[in-house]
Design a protein around this motif. Structure first.
Motif: not given
Length: 593
Positions: A13-20
């Protein structure tokens, strides 16, 4: 390889990393934990089918190699593909190119240096080279020195190292290197024409600095010992000893002056004994991260802010006077050198722990219409007498001139840190008289040399140093640990402990109080008589005042001491001494109204 990379990015789930990461940086633990749990659930769902698929794929490949196609067919196929790929690759885009070291720079040669120096347009240098091509000498071989090259150069007669230093930008162009890699310095110990040229592999302003040792969890400091302040061009740590010294920091705006001053405050905070006075006259809150450890903290230049700072500085002046008496009365066996020692600082009964006073944009104080002269007087006294008493004063300004750095302060400061300044006058105001002439020129720094300056006073020679940059978030983490260690020994006082400042003390009216001590029938009084009566009138505010303090306080009101004939209250005899007349004081008061 690309397929596996994309697959890994999807599974984890690399897409959610910036948000986290954004939630983490904002310290929003609730949102971060929710996002993290959702990500973990997604990984669990995606991992199972991928693992099954990989197992099936590997099984198919294994069966095909083992039972379907003979081994030699695979060998021929792979060899043929390699040959065709090599033969068909475009000439400008080879499959595999030469290995290139992108960090190591070409060797610095004497020919390159002579050519670069000849391009600077220095008349005497060009004349010497025209007459004698080998007019530039190299007393030592050019060699590697850390992450760069060092060349010792003897310039032609009549050409000084300062001439070259003043043209650092042109020199970097002549060497075809970034300006942040080219660092010319003089070596006056040899002679004025000796130039030490160090050319780094990386731009000093952009090179990654080694981890600051004091940023480690649990780090503590002893201010009586040298502490890492920054790194030199070669990446080596340069230490600074704050004890028994006052310090000046100067630079044009936006060059890292405030950050460097904040770093020094962090160093002081890491000594659990130290008492901190942090004043941010720029008003941007750059010292807010240090406030949890500060005995006195002020920000801004509004009237109420200045009044509070004046009260705290008067308190500090009285503390200095107390320390003088304590040191004077200690036996020689305990205090042989009449100064604070580590042993004396450790004794709680004497209350001689180090005090560090940091003032950013100090010119705001010294140019203040009402309190300027008094604050200048206090700071001058602290700079002159404070170091031996364990009081360290650090003043920073973006306008290094006689008003911003009065002579009594600039002449007595031992430590000096000068980032980029505009001219010779500003350079020598910060670094000391004749430093510009000696080749120590902070004017050579470029606008890109953030946080880089000359550090003088720690040793015999000034050094080029890049201070440590810690933003507000990193600083808060370090200060949190420092605060915990202070709480453990019971050294959280003043502002950090939530104590209020007696601002009324800063609102005193020395002129009105001086008139108040005149008794009926008295038209003239000597200064020493007045200060004695003022001390009786308001002991906490005027106790310890001298005739000079009185003169400093009354001068802004338009009245100065002069010889007056008055009668000695004790002997009844008259004499001429410095003092004031009731008429002069009344006139000054009426003019003020």
């Amino acid at each position: 390889g690309r397929l596996l990379g994309r697959l890994r990015h999807w599974v984890f789930d690399g897409e959610s990393k910036p948000v986290r990461m954004n939630a983490r940086d904002r310290n929003d633990s609730e949102v971060y934990m929710k996002l993290r749990e959702a990500r973990n659930e997604a990984v669990r769902r995606r991992m199972a089918p991928v693992m099954v698929g990989l197992v099936v794929l590997l099984a198919i490949v294994y069966l095909a190699i083992t039972y379907v196609t003979p081994f030699w067919n695979w060998t021929v196929l792979v060899s043929a593909m390699t040959l065709v790929g090599w033969w068909g690759a475009p000439a400008d885009k080879p499959v595999a190119g030469r290995a290139v070291d992108g960090v190591k720079t070409p060797k610095l040669t004497s020919d390159a240096i002579v050519s670069a120096l000849g391009s600077l347009g220095i008349g005497e240098l060009n004349k010497a080279l025209a007459k004698k091509p080998d007019a530039i000498g190299f007393p030592n071989p050019i060699q590697r020195d850390g992450d760069g090259w060092r060349a010792d150069i003897d310039l032609p007669l009549g050409v000084t190292a300062g001439d070259i230093i003043a043209k650092r930008q042109e020199l970097s162009s002549g060497l075809r290197r970034q300006i942040g890699c080219v660092w010319p310095e003089g070596d006056a110990k040899i002679h004025e024409g000796r130039l030490v040229l160090w050319v780094g592999d990386r731009d000093m302003s952009k090179a990654k600095q080694k981890p600051w040792p004091l940023a480690k969890p649990g780090a503590t400091v002893d201010l009586f010992k040298a502490q890492p302040f920054g790194t030199d061009q070669r990446g080596r740590w340069v230490e600074i000893t704050l004890m028994f010294a006052s310090m000046i920091i100067g630079a044009v705006p936006r060059m890292g002056k405030t950050v460097s001053l904040r770093e020094l405050l962090v160093i002081a905070a890491l000594d659990p004994r130290a008492v901190l006075y942090a004043f941010d006259l720029k008003g941007t809150g750059d010292f807010a991260a240090v406030a949890p450890c500060a005995h006195a903290y002020g920000v801004g230049d509004e009237p109420e802010d200045i009044e509070r700072m004046v009260a705290e500085m008067r308190e500090l002046r009285e503390e200095m006077r107390r320390r003088i008496k304590v040191i004077r009365n200690l036996p020689e066996s305990v205090c042989p050198d009449n100064k604070v020692t580590p042993e004396l600082a450790a004794r709680k009964d004497l209350r001689l722990a180090p005090i560090v006073v940091a003032v950013d944009e100090c010119q705001v104080w010294f140019e203040h219409k009402e309190y300027g002269e008094e604050l200048e007087s206090i700071c001058t006294d602290l700079v002159k007498r404070g170091p031996a008493l364990g009081i360290i004063t650090i003043l920073a300004t973006q306008r290094p001139d006689a008003k911003s750095l009065p002579t009594g302060i600039s002449a007595n400061a031992i430590l000096r840190y000068c980032l980029k300044v505009q001219g010779q006058t500003e350079n020598d105001m910060v670094l000391g008289t004749s430093q510009y002439k000696n080749g120590v020129r902070a004017t050579m720094f470029a606008r890109t040399d953030l946080g880089i300056g000359y550090l003088a006073g720690e040793g015999d020679d000034a050094k080029i140093v890049k201070s440590v940059y810690k933003d507000a978030t990193d600083t808060k983490k370090i200060i949190a640990g420092a605060r915990a260690r202070r709480e453990a020994i019971g050294n959280v006082t003043g502002y950090a402990a939530g104590e209020e400042v007696d601002v009324e003390a800063a609102r005193l009216d020395p002129l009105a109080d001086t008139l108040a001590v005149f008794q009926r029938g008295e038209d003239k009084l000597w200064s020493d008589v007045i200060v004695g009566r003022l001390a009786d009138l308001r002991p906490s505010q005027y106790g310890g005042w001298t005739a000079q303090n009185l003169a400093t306080a009354l001068k802004p009101k338009g009245v100065k001491p002069k010889q007056v004939w008055a009668t000695d209250p004790e002997t009844g005899k008259g004499a001429n001494r410095n003092g004031y007349t009731r008429d002069a004081l009344t006139t000054a008061q009426n003019n003020g109204q």
